[in-house]
Design a protein around this motif. Sequence first.
Motif, mmCIF file in Angstrom:
data_model
loop_
_atom_site.group_PDB
_atom_site.id
_atom_site.type_symbol
_atom_site.label_atom_id
_atom_site.label_comp_id
_atom_site.label_asym_id
_atom_site.label_seq_id
_atom_site.Cartn_x
_atom_site.Cartn_y
_atom_site.Cartn_z
ATOM 1 N N PHE A 47 0.840 -1.188 0.000
ATOM 2 C CA PHE A 47 0.000 0.000 0.000
ATOM 3 C C PHE A 47 0.883 1.250 0.000
ATOM 4 C CE2 PHE A 47 -3.290 -2.504 2.722
ATOM 5 C CZ PHE A 47 -3.728 -3.183 1.591
ATOM 6 N N ALA A 48 0.295 2.334 -0.500
ATOM 7 C CA ALA A 48 0.978 3.624 -0.377
ATOM 8 C C ALA A 48 0.778 4.118 1.047
ATOM 9 C CB ALA A 48 0.360 4.619 -1.348
ATOM 10 N N GLN A 49 1.864 4.492 1.701
ATOM 11 C CA GLN A 49 1.739 5.147 3.012
ATOM 12 C C GLN A 49 1.636 6.630 2.696
ATOM 13 O OE1 GLN A 49 2.426 3.030 6.113
ATOM 14 N NE2 GLN A 49 1.030 4.589 6.855
ATOM 15 N N HIS A 50 0.440 7.155 2.847
ATOM 16 C CA HIS A 50 0.188 8.531 2.439
ATOM 17 C C HIS A 50 0.929 9.518 3.361
ATOM 18 C CE1 HIS A 50 -2.388 12.145 3.239
ATOM 19 N NE2 HIS A 50 -2.267 12.261 1.932
ATOM 20 N N GLY A 51 1.230 10.685 2.799
ATOM 21 C CA GLY A 51 1.867 11.746 3.578
ATOM 22 C C GLY A 51 1.852 13.038 2.810
ATOM 23 N N TYR A 52 2.671 13.972 3.238
ATOM 24 C CA TYR A 52 2.689 15.301 2.620
ATOM 25 C C TYR A 52 3.164 15.211 1.158
ATOM 26 C CZ TYR A 52 3.861 20.146 1.701
ATOM 27 O OH TYR A 52 3.930 21.385 1.150
ATOM 28 N N GLY A 53 2.480 15.971 0.282
ATOM 29 C CA GLY A 53 2.931 16.055 -1.111
ATOM 30 C C GLY A 53 2.470 14.910 -1.971
ATOM 31 N N ASP A 54 1.259 14.461 -1.753
ATOM 32 C CA ASP A 54 0.710 13.338 -2.529
ATOM 33 C C ASP A 54 0.699 13.656 -4.030
ATOM 34 O OD1 ASP A 54 -0.884 11.431 -3.710
ATOM 35 O OD2 ASP A 54 -2.677 11.827 -2.534
ATOM 36 N N GLY A 55 0.170 14.846 -4.385
ATOM 37 C CA GLY A 55 0.062 15.173 -5.807
ATOM 38 C C GLY A 55 -0.698 14.083 -6.533
ATOM 39 N N ASN A 56 -0.038 13.510 -7.545
ATOM 40 C CA ASN A 56 -0.714 12.441 -8.292
ATOM 41 C C ASN A 56 -0.052 11.086 -8.045
ATOM 42 O OD1 ASN A 56 -2.900 11.998 -10.008
ATOM 43 N ND2 ASN A 56 -1.513 11.663 -11.750
ATOM 44 N N LYS A 57 0.788 11.029 -7.006
ATOM 45 C CA LYS A 57 1.617 9.821 -6.823
ATOM 46 C C LYS A 57 0.775 8.571 -6.575
ATOM 47 C CE LYS A 57 5.525 12.367 -4.823
ATOM 48 N NZ LYS A 57 4.851 13.666 -4.530
ATOM 49 N N ILE A 58 -0.174 8.687 -5.663
ATOM 50 C CA ILE A 58 -0.959 7.489 -5.317
ATOM 51 C C ILE A 58 -1.776 7.029 -6.517
ATOM 52 C CG2 ILE A 58 -2.825 6.619 -3.831
ATOM 53 C CD1 ILE A 58 -1.633 8.441 -1.605
ATOM 54 N N ASN A 59 -2.419 7.974 -7.181
ATOM 55 C CA ASN A 59 -3.200 7.603 -8.373
ATOM 56 C C ASN A 59 -2.322 6.897 -9.396
ATOM 57 O OD1 ASN A 59 -5.055 9.093 -7.015
ATOM 58 N ND2 ASN A 59 -5.750 10.271 -8.781
ATOM 59 N N GLU A 60 -1.177 7.471 -9.628
ATOM 60 C CA GLU A 60 -0.253 6.938 -10.624
ATOM 61 C C GLU A 60 0.241 5.544 -10.218
ATOM 62 O OE1 GLU A 60 0.419 9.076 -13.259
ATOM 63 O OE2 GLU A 60 1.560 7.484 -14.240
ATOM 64 N N GLY A 61 0.556 5.387 -8.939
ATOM 65 C CA GLY A 61 1.029 4.087 -8.440
ATOM 66 C C GLY A 61 -0.024 3.008 -8.626
ATOM 67 N N LEU A 62 -1.277 3.383 -8.351
ATOM 68 C CA LEU A 62 -2.380 2.425 -8.529
ATOM 69 C C LEU A 62 -2.589 2.136 -10.016
ATOM 70 C CD1 LEU A 62 -4.855 3.944 -5.894
ATOM 71 C CD2 LEU A 62 -3.823 1.670 -5.761
#
Lengths: 395, 300
Positions: free
Chosen positions: A4-19
């Motif tokens: 899983f992505a461990q969310h934190g400061y500066g998400d931007g599009n990182k989680i979406n992109e990772g998924l």
Amino acid sequence: MKLFAQHGYGDGNKINEGLERGYIQGVIFRPRDIGRDRIFERCNEIRNKYSGAEIYFDPQYYGGVLYSRVNVKLGKLEEYTDYFNRVILSELETESNIKNVLENTYNFVTQLNIDGVIAPNIVIRRSFDSRESVISKNFIRYTKSQLTGVDKPVFATLAVSRDALTNSEELNEFLNDITTLQNPPDGFYILVNTNSVDSRSEIYNADVIAAWLFLNYSLNVNGFKVINGYSDIVSAFLGSVGGYAGATGWWSNMRTFSLDQFLELSSGGRLPVQRYLSKALLNRLRFDEYHAWRQFVPEIQNGLESDKIFEEDETEPDRSEEVFQSWESISSLISELGGDENDVGLDKVNALVRNAVNLYDRIESSGFSPHQNSNREHLEPILEGIEIFKKWAEI
Amino acid sequence: MNFICPDLEEIKLHYPDVRNIEYKFKGGFKCVYKAEFTNDIHEALKTVFISDKPENVSAEKQDEIESSVKRVIREVNILKKSDNPYIVKLGQIETSKVNFGNGQFIVYSEEYIDGEDLDKLIHQQYKPPETELRQLAYCLFIAIDELWNEYKIIHRDIKPANIIKTGLSDRPFVLLDLGIAYVIHETAITRDQNIIPGTLHYLAPEMLKPNFRESIDYRSDLYTSALTIYEYATRVHPFRKRDNHAVNTLTRILNEKPASLKSLRDDLSDEFCGMIDQLLKKIPAIRPSNLKKLISFMES
């Protein structure tokens, strides 16, 4: 084992992109870095775009213990007044107060579009033989019973300092208690608290590795799902002994857990150097080390799609891209080590570590001196930790 | 344990309504007789030695004995409520303290179960199939579940000699001796921390640790159940060796990993062997503890 992505400061599009790219299979949000209004929207967005992704929300109730510190930096966590407040340990010695905290947290968290509920708890900072440990155990004891009318799995948080984990006798006693509760939770969300997120030796210590493996093993044997927060590369090892998921993010404070994330520390403010995660070395190397070493020891390259992020010699890659290389590499490690019997999975880890030792030998014999966080110091504790774990688990 | 079983005449004198008393055997602190009651029902009459006669012990010690006996009777009576088919039922003799010729005993009776105990079957080299082993595990886990979840009791003495194979479909295996002897010897009658309840070869490793009484739970019974199933399946006790010295046996219980069940019975399924091996782990926290899941696993 999922990552899983461990969310934190500066998400931007990182989680979406990772998924999107399939490097991660879910996300654990943290309120410190996302506003109360935005979290609803964000969970819905992920649910709608990525139907298979698992969504969790760590309420970070434990942060309230630092409420009165002068340098505290709670960020957006303070917006979550539904349940978040200053934590006064003496008040939590009363069971009814613990039940209230659980109820208040659940009232908020269950409104979110999530797959499972992570329950609040405090961090056991010193030892399992402490007031904090008793309070934590009571949180775990009432985790399930206080959640009513919700058809979602509930995960008790077990947040414990790496120092406490090194006392195996006390760890066993604690595990003995939490594995025979009358009304147990469906799973556990494990956090290993370190004194500094920048020191590898905090996690890469034989006793800590052994204990973390043992926690996953014991809880899995007893039928619990185990999600490991901030477990980074260690996720792959935890998966081979029954862990359900691991998590990691893009800054060091999303890769290693520490209550210090709630404190303003004078770090000088310089951005960290970009690093390439080499599966073969089980470590992250500075981008310039990667470029130099791979000429002589090409096996340190993963051969994965995300390698291209580090293709350009001499220049640092785009900072927002680095995390994809990490996620893909850890996911790939998890696939390689998972799906076998415990002993087979651990034998594979052993083989990986021994291979890494050989590669480091070759790197050093080529005249390179790895920087402090790129060197081989993590390898010996992994090997020793696995041996200790195997002895405890009689594997 | 150095004591003499009460003789038949003494027992007859004390229980005039009980007929045809027949001595069966002596084990640990206990002597067992078969007896017939007025309604022609046979029961197992048991006498458990607790101490020398009152005149041979100090007044203080005798006070302790009296109060402990009350506790034992209270605990034993809890079991009267159980109607679990896999647990032996208490009989017609009210549990009480009786002075016989050579000492003080607790006397009670249990239903007399026809069948053979697993210890005898092991010695006859009987090789049970997996269906029977699963059935045995199922009966034991149901019994442990009730003892723990209803009464917070641990048997503490599960072993082949305490399990009867009946040949009946509704209660194929029955667990005897609800550790009553050990309830007794766990009380103030003996405060000696060095006395370990249970039979040496069938002790769970955690029972050998100091202060184990504070934290022991039903996982010790799961361990001894698995040990019993293992021995019944293989006719091999993993810690009983030619050198049968107590210290060596205890060392093996604490430190030696038993050979996997599969290595001795390769006709059994991997899943079943894996489960029994896992229940034999030294540390209770890595034995599967979810009784409902264990029961359903054995049913499947």
